[in-house]
Structure formats: structure tokens, C-alpha cells
Design a protein around this motif. Structure first.
Motif, PDB file in Angstrom:
ATOM      1  N   GLU A   1       3.913   9.815  -9.889  1.00  0.00           N
ATOM      2  CA  GLU A   1       3.402   9.940 -11.253  1.00  0.00           C
ATOM      3  C   GLU A   1       2.672  11.253 -11.446  1.00  0.00           C
ATOM      4  O   GLU A   1       2.766  11.891 -12.477  1.00  0.00           O
ATOM      5  N   PHE A   2       1.881  11.606 -10.428  1.00  0.00           N
ATOM      6  CA  PHE A   2       1.096  12.817 -10.541  1.00  0.00           C
ATOM      7  C   PHE A   2       1.986  14.040 -10.506  1.00  0.00           C
ATOM      8  O   PHE A   2       1.914  14.923 -11.360  1.00  0.00           O
ATOM      9  N   LEU A   3       2.870  14.083  -9.507  1.00  0.00           N
ATOM     10  CA  LEU A   3       3.621  15.317  -9.294  1.00  0.00           C
ATOM     11  C   LEU A   3       4.736  15.520 -10.301  1.00  0.00           C
ATOM     12  O   LEU A   3       5.160  16.653 -10.517  1.00  0.00           O
ATOM     13  N   LYS A   4       5.226  14.449 -10.934  1.00  0.00           N
ATOM     14  CA  LYS A   4       6.357  14.659 -11.811  1.00  0.00           C
ATOM     15  C   LYS A   4       5.955  15.389 -13.081  1.00  0.00           C
ATOM     16  O   LYS A   4       6.796  15.857 -13.828  1.00  0.00           O
TER      17      LYS A   4
ATOM     18  N   GLU B   1       2.098  10.644   1.154  1.00  0.00           N
ATOM     19  CA  GLU B   1       3.080  10.579   0.067  1.00  0.00           C
ATOM     20  C   GLU B   1       3.031  11.823  -0.813  1.00  0.00           C
ATOM     21  O   GLU B   1       4.051  12.291  -1.298  1.00  0.00           O
ATOM     22  N   PHE B   2       1.825  12.338  -1.003  1.00  0.00           N
ATOM     23  CA  PHE B   2       1.720  13.563  -1.804  1.00  0.00           C
ATOM     24  C   PHE B   2       2.418  14.719  -1.103  1.00  0.00           C
ATOM     25  O   PHE B   2       3.093  15.534  -1.721  1.00  0.00           O
TER      26      PHE B   2
ATOM     27  N   TYR C   1      -8.829  11.122  -9.432  1.00  0.00           N
ATOM     28  CA  TYR C   1      -7.583  10.356  -9.428  1.00  0.00           C
ATOM     29  C   TYR C   1      -7.366   9.692  -8.080  1.00  0.00           C
ATOM     30  O   TYR C   1      -7.087   8.494  -7.974  1.00  0.00           O
TER      31      TYR C   1
ATOM     32  N   VAL D   1      -2.801   7.647   3.890  1.00  0.00           N
ATOM     33  CA  VAL D   1      -1.518   7.099   3.424  1.00  0.00           C
ATOM     34  C   VAL D   1      -1.129   7.748   2.099  1.00  0.00           C
ATOM     35  O   VAL D   1       0.017   8.164   1.904  1.00  0.00           O
ATOM     36  N   PHE D   2      -2.108   7.865   1.198  1.00  0.00           N
ATOM     37  CA  PHE D   2      -1.823   8.486  -0.096  1.00  0.00           C
ATOM     38  C   PHE D   2      -1.427   9.936   0.070  1.00  0.00           C
ATOM     39  O   PHE D   2      -0.467  10.413  -0.534  1.00  0.00           O
TER      40      PHE D   2
ATOM     41  N   LEU E   1       0.838  -1.197   0.000  1.00  0.00           N
ATOM     42  CA  LEU E   1       0.000   0.000   0.000  1.00  0.00           C
ATOM     43  C   LEU E   1       0.874   1.249   0.000  1.00  0.00           C
ATOM     44  O   LEU E   1       0.632   2.206  -0.744  1.00  0.00           O
ATOM     45  N   ASN E   2       1.922   1.245   0.821  1.00  0.00           N
ATOM     46  CA  ASN E   2       2.812   2.403   0.852  1.00  0.00           C
ATOM     47  C   ASN E   2       3.536   2.592  -0.470  1.00  0.00           C
ATOM     48  O   ASN E   2       3.684   3.717  -0.960  1.00  0.00           O
TER      49      ASN E   2
ATOM     50  N   SER F   1      10.582  15.435  -6.784  1.00  0.00           N
ATOM     51  CA  SER F   1      10.727  16.324  -7.929  1.00  0.00           C
ATOM     52  C   SER F   1      10.672  17.768  -7.474  1.00  0.00           C
ATOM     53  O   SER F   1       9.739  18.189  -6.802  1.00  0.00           O
TER      54      SER F   1
ATOM     55  N   ARG G   1       2.467   1.664  -3.410  1.00  0.00           N
ATOM     56  CA  ARG G   1       1.503   2.162  -4.377  1.00  0.00           C
ATOM     57  C   ARG G   1       1.264   3.655  -4.192  1.00  0.00           C
ATOM     58  O   ARG G   1       1.226   4.413  -5.155  1.00  0.00           O
ATOM     59  N   ALA G   2       1.138   4.073  -2.934  1.00  0.00           N
ATOM     60  CA  ALA G   2       0.908   5.500  -2.678  1.00  0.00           C
ATOM     61  C   ALA G   2       2.068   6.317  -3.207  1.00  0.00           C
ATOM     62  O   ALA G   2       1.881   7.379  -3.818  1.00  0.00           O
ATOM     63  N   ARG G   3       3.293   5.822  -3.009  1.00  0.00           N
ATOM     64  CA  ARG G   3       4.454   6.574  -3.458  1.00  0.00           C
ATOM     65  C   ARG G   3       4.457   6.707  -4.973  1.00  0.00           C
ATOM     66  O   ARG G   3       4.689   7.776  -5.517  1.00  0.00           O
ATOM     67  N   ILE G   4       4.133   5.594  -5.663  1.00  0.00           N
ATOM     68  CA  ILE G   4       4.135   5.646  -7.126  1.00  0.00           C
ATOM     69  C   ILE G   4       3.060   6.591  -7.631  1.00  0.00           C
ATOM     70  O   ILE G   4       3.273   7.388  -8.550  1.00  0.00           O
ATOM     71  N   VAL G   5       1.859   6.502  -7.020  1.00  0.00           N
ATOM     72  CA  VAL G   5       0.752   7.357  -7.452  1.00  0.00           C
ATOM     73  C   VAL G   5       1.130   8.821  -7.307  1.00  0.00           C
ATOM     74  O   VAL G   5       0.923   9.632  -8.216  1.00  0.00           O
ATOM     75  N   ALA G   6       1.699   9.166  -6.132  1.00  0.00           N
ATOM     76  CA  ALA G   6       2.055  10.572  -5.912  1.00  0.00           C
ATOM     77  C   ALA G   6       3.138  11.013  -6.883  1.00  0.00           C
ATOM     78  O   ALA G   6       3.069  12.101  -7.469  1.00  0.00           O
TER      79      ALA G   6
ATOM     80  N   ILE H   1      -1.799   4.628 -14.754  1.00  0.00           N
ATOM     81  CA  ILE H   1      -1.774   5.286 -13.451  1.00  0.00           C
ATOM     82  C   ILE H   1      -2.491   6.635 -13.497  1.00  0.00           C
ATOM     83  O   ILE H   1      -3.312   6.946 -12.649  1.00  0.00           O
ATOM     84  N   LEU H   2      -2.192   7.425 -14.539  1.00  0.00           N
ATOM     85  CA  LEU H   2      -2.827   8.738 -14.627  1.00  0.00           C
ATOM     86  C   LEU H   2      -4.165   8.601 -15.347  1.00  0.00           C
ATOM     87  O   LEU H   2      -4.284   7.872 -16.314  1.00  0.00           O
TER      88      LEU H   2
END
Lengths: 193, 299
Positions: free
Chosen positions: A188-191, B183-184, B250, B179-180, A178-179, B191, A181-186, B2-3
Motif C-alpha cells: 500500500e505504501f510503496l505503490k 517486506e518493505f 505509519y 518482519v515489516f 503477520l506476514n 511495483s 499484513r506486512a506485505r499489504i502494508v508495504a 491502511i494509509l
């Protein structure tokens, strides 16, 4: 033959020694804990058929009914620490094993809750699983003489021990995934900014 | 994947296919209603049964909020002649394409029309970005894009703040959502150009104090702080708007995906444990036996 036990047994001695190294702490205390549970279970699983004394022609698991004191054994708690313990209640024709699982933080709490609920809904497939856990515990098994007549006792004990190990492993794996996945999701979005 | 895609794939493919068939000389009729995120409905049809014209209408429950911030003007500037004044009933905006005068690149046109929902949102953002680049301040724009969920946009001298309020229907969702969001929040490590993201659970952030913002255990507020570099250059501005306007969807999409993944893991683990339990049963051996009188039976 009906055995009797002491009331609480703390497997503390080995664990205090290994508290010195944090990394090794988990696996070092796990082995003695599981061995203690294994031997307690093997001893408690001496069950035989016993018709109900109270109602004619009925055969009930005495550990659930708890109506006659002479048929019940003293319960034993094997604990690794305050949060992780196993309660073993015995009787003449059945035993009840309740497990309290380690839940360090909120996310582990909900993962454990979801997982246990998932399994308890499928209790009929598992034969020995109880649909509701005992108060203060996360999951309970009810093993009767009928089960021991149909299945090997030592394998039943193996199952419970393996169950305990796999649950812990699964919960920590789910938390890690879960952690991740959260890291990848964030990321992908922020980059993309 | 993902996006999330920010253009409506169904509309795009439908239009490309219809344009192709029209170019081949045989226009087909069309009457389709498509749903998009946030309760948005598209309706693609032939006005008055004329197969040579295709009308695309969009209905957004919150179009009034967007209109207050210049949505009409912005859409006019993007779609120009495609917009028709005679809007279909119960819809907010209608575009009409004549299959007889298609541009040289019909795919581009289809893509542009598929961005209709995004462009409706874009008007609010464009307005606030412009205000900020002139160094001004502007009061908060409030868009109730979903029932009980709102988006607030405001411009300050050196930044534009976008705040999303969202409801988690399930208590477990709150924890997974946290949790999400954790990370945000820490996304800036990865980056350097990422905007600052803040998350507040149950209580609205300071900027919304005084408004009638919701509070409660299932409410979360996500704040994006956008700096000029995120929207100065038109290409970056477009990317920023594309990503921000679907953020809430999202997040919830990925929460649901995680729950589905956990579920499949639990199922796999349960079958494995079941196999272990079944090993406890002794194997039943079928043997033939004979009695003294000579009858055979199987045991």
C-alpha cells in the motif's frame, strides 16, 4: 496402584520413515507423537487422594512438594524431536505435564511466548494450568486427584492433546497473518510512489 | 484504513464547520488545542476574543531544525497573507483567517490549513530535491523530530537519501518491525516505481558513519533512496513528501495494530480451549428423591 515407566521414550521409528517427504512430514509424525502422549497420560492419570505425610491435616500435590521419594514416579519424556517434547511427572495424588512447543524462528518464539503468557495469566479459569512453566519447557499443567474427581479423566486427556494441536496451529496461523499484513502494508505504501 | 492521513482531520473539519456557520451569519467562538503525531500541537482560537477572526497556531519541538532549512520561506510561499508576524506565545507559526473575507471555496482553505504540519516538513524535502535536480550535492539535514528519533536527508548527484532512525520501546516490537521491514525491502518486486528501502538494525548505516547516531538493540535505521522520477513532476513530488514524512508513524501504527490483532486472536483461542475443558465436567442432573419416611429432597 502405582505404575513405573522407563525414563525416556523416543517416538523415532515412524518419523524417520516419513522424513522422506517434507510436506507430509509434519502431519505424518504428529499422529504417532500425540498417540504416545495420549497413552502415557492415560496411564499416569491414576491418582488418588493422599494426605500429606509431613504436615498434619494438609493435602498437597506430591509432585510439586517432592519431599518423599516413595510417592513419586519416574518421569517420562515423549519427544518428537529435540525441540518438541512432553515431560510427564507422576506421583500418588497428582501429575505434572510440561510441553515444549516448536519454535523455529524468532517470530515464532515471540508469538509462543506471548500466547503462553496470556494463558498462564488466566490460569485460575483453566483449573489445571500451572502459572509458571517448568525449566526448559513452555507451559505446564498440574492435575490433582481433586480435578480427576470432578472431571472425566478421558476428557482431561482429550483436552491436553487438543491443546497441543491447537497451539501449533494457532502459532503458525498468527505468523502467516503477520506476514500477510506486512506485505499489504508495504504494498500500500510503496505503490503510491 | 491502511494509509495514515497526512492532513489533520480535526483541524479541517473544525474549520469547515466554523466557515459554514460564519457564512450563515452567526460566527461561533473557538478555543481548541489539538495534538498531532510527533508531539506537534495545534491551537485554534479567536485572537483578542474577536469572533470574526480565527487564529491557527502550530508548535513543533523541532522547529529550529526546520528553520535552518528554509521552513519560513516555504510556508510564506504557501500561505502568503494568512501568516501573521505576531506569533502566539509558545507556538512557532500562526495563521489567521478573517471570517468576513472568506474565499469562494472555504473547504479548500480549510484543507490547506490542515496541511500545516506537512508543509513544515516539506520545506526540507523541497530544498534537497531542488539541490539534486541541479545536480549538486548537499550535506545532511538533521531533524530531531522525536525524542531520540531523527530524520537525516541528504542529496547526491543522482538521488536523494532519507534516513529515519527509530526506537522500538519493546523487544518484541523489534522482531515484528523486522518482519515489516523485510517486506518493505522486497517491495520493489511488486511495483517497479517504488523507491529502494533498506533497513539496518542496531547499527547506523554507512552514510551516517561519523555522526553521533544512536546504536543499540532497540534502534532501527530505515533508508529510502529516492530517484529523480519520484520528485521531478510536481504532483509526484507532493505525493512523495506526503508519504515520506509520516513513515515512522505509519510503521509504528501498523506494529501496534498487529499486536492488537494477535491479542484478539489469543483471546478467541483461549475461550475456545476453555469450552473444550468445560466439556470434561460431568453434567449435574437435578433429580427429586424420596426417603422412606416420605420427605422429598433434590439431589
Amino acid at each position: 496402584s502405582i505404575l513405573s515407566f522407563n525414563s525416556i521414550c523416543l517416538v523415532g521409528i515412524d518419523m524417520r520413515i516419513s522424513r522422506l517427504h517434507r510436506g507430509g512430514e509434519m502431519s505424518a509424525t504428529l499422529k504417532p507423537y500425540l498417540n504416545a502422549v495420549r497413552s502415557s497420560l492415560t496411564a499416569a492419570l491414576c491418582v488418588e487422594n493422599f494426605e500429606s505425610q509431613v504436615v498434619e491435616r494438609h493435602n498437597k500435590p506430591e509432585v510439586e512438594v517432592r519431599s518423599s521419594g516413595e510417592l513419586l514416579l519416574t518421569p517420562v519424556i515423549v519427544s518428537r524431536n529435540e525441540k518438541e517434547k512432553v515431560l510427564i511427572e507422576g506421583s500418588v495424588n497428582s501429575i505434572r505435564v510440561s510441553i515444549a512447543i516448536k519454535q523455529a524462528d524468532e517470530i515464532e518464539k515471540i508469538l509462543c511466548k506471548k500466547f503462553m503468557r496470556f494463558m498462564m495469566m488466566r490460569a485460575e479459569h483453566f483449573f489445571i494450568l500451572r502459572r509458571k512453566p517448568i525449566q526448559d519447557y513452555d507451559i505446564s499443567f498440574l492435575i490433582t486427584n481433586f480435578h480427576t474427581e470432578q472431571m472425566y479423566k478421558h476428557k482431561l486427556v482429550d483436552f491436553v492433546i487438543q491443546f497441543m494441536e491447537e497451539i501449533d496451529k494457532e502459532i503458525s496461523e498468527m505468523k502467516i497473518s503477520l506476514n500477510a499484513r506486512a506485505r499489504i502494508v508495504a504494498e500500500e505504501f510503496l505503490k503510491n510512489f | 484504513m491502511i494509509l495514515l492521513e497526512f492532513r489533520n482531520k480535526i483541524i479541517e473539519e473544525l474549520l469547515i464547520q466554523r466557515f459554514k456557520s460564519a457564512a450563515g451569519g452567526k460566527p461561533e467562538g473557538v478555543d481548541i488545542t489539538v495534538a498531532d503525531f510527533d508531539g506537534v500541537l495545534f491551537h485554534v482560537s479567536n485572537p483578542d476574543g474577536d469572533k470574526n477572526r480565527i487564529r491557527i497556531s502550530i508548535s513543533l519541538k523541532f522547529y529550529n531544525d526546520l528553520q535552518q532549512h528554509g521552513a519560513d520561506g516555504y510556508l510564506q510561499s504557501v500561505y502568503g497573507d494568512l501568516m501573521i508576524g505576531d506569533v502566539e506565545s509558545s507556538y512557532d507559526i500562526s495563521l489567521e483567517v478573517s471570517l468576513e473575507n472568506l474565499p469562494s471555496n472555504p473547504d479548500e482553505l480549510a484543507k490547506k490549513i490542515a496541511l500545516l504540519k506537512r508543509n513544515c516538513f516539506a520545506s526540507v524535502f523541497e530544498k534537497y530535491f531542488d539541490v539534486q535536480s541541479k545536480g549538486g550535492e548537499k550535506s545532511t539535514a538533521i531533524v530531531h523530530y522525536r525524542e531520540q528519533e531523527t530524520m537525516y536527508v541528504s542529496a547526491q548527484k543522482d538521488r536523494v537519501t532519507v534516513i529515519f532512525s527509530t526506537i522500538f520501546t519493546d523487544d518484541d516490537d523489534v522482531i515484528i518491525g523486522k518482519v515489516f521491514m523485510q517486506e518493505f525491502k522486497e517491495g520493489r518486486r511488486g511495483s517497479q516505481t517504488a523507491p529502494q528501502v533498506l533497513f539496518s538494525h542496531a547499527e547506523p548505516p554507512q552514510e551516517l558513519e561519523g555522526t553521533d547516531a544512536l546504536t543499540g538493540a532497540n534502534v532501527g535505521y530505515i533508508t529510502f533512496v529516492l530517484f529523480p522520477r519520484h520528485f521531478k513532476d510536481p504532483a509526484t513530488r507532493e505525493k512523495t513528501i506526503n508519504l515520506i514524512h509520516t513513515f515512522r508513524d505509519y510503521l509504528h501504527y501498523h506494529i501496534k495494530c498487529s499486536k492488537a490483532y494477535l491479542h484478539s486472536r489469543m483471546r478467541a483461542r483461549t475461550t475456545a480451549l476453555l469450552k473444550v475443558l468445560n466439556r470434561a465436567r460431568p453434567e449435574v442432573k437435578v433429580t427429586e428423591k424420596k426417603t422412606i419416611s416420605g420427605r422429598t429432597f433434590r439431589k
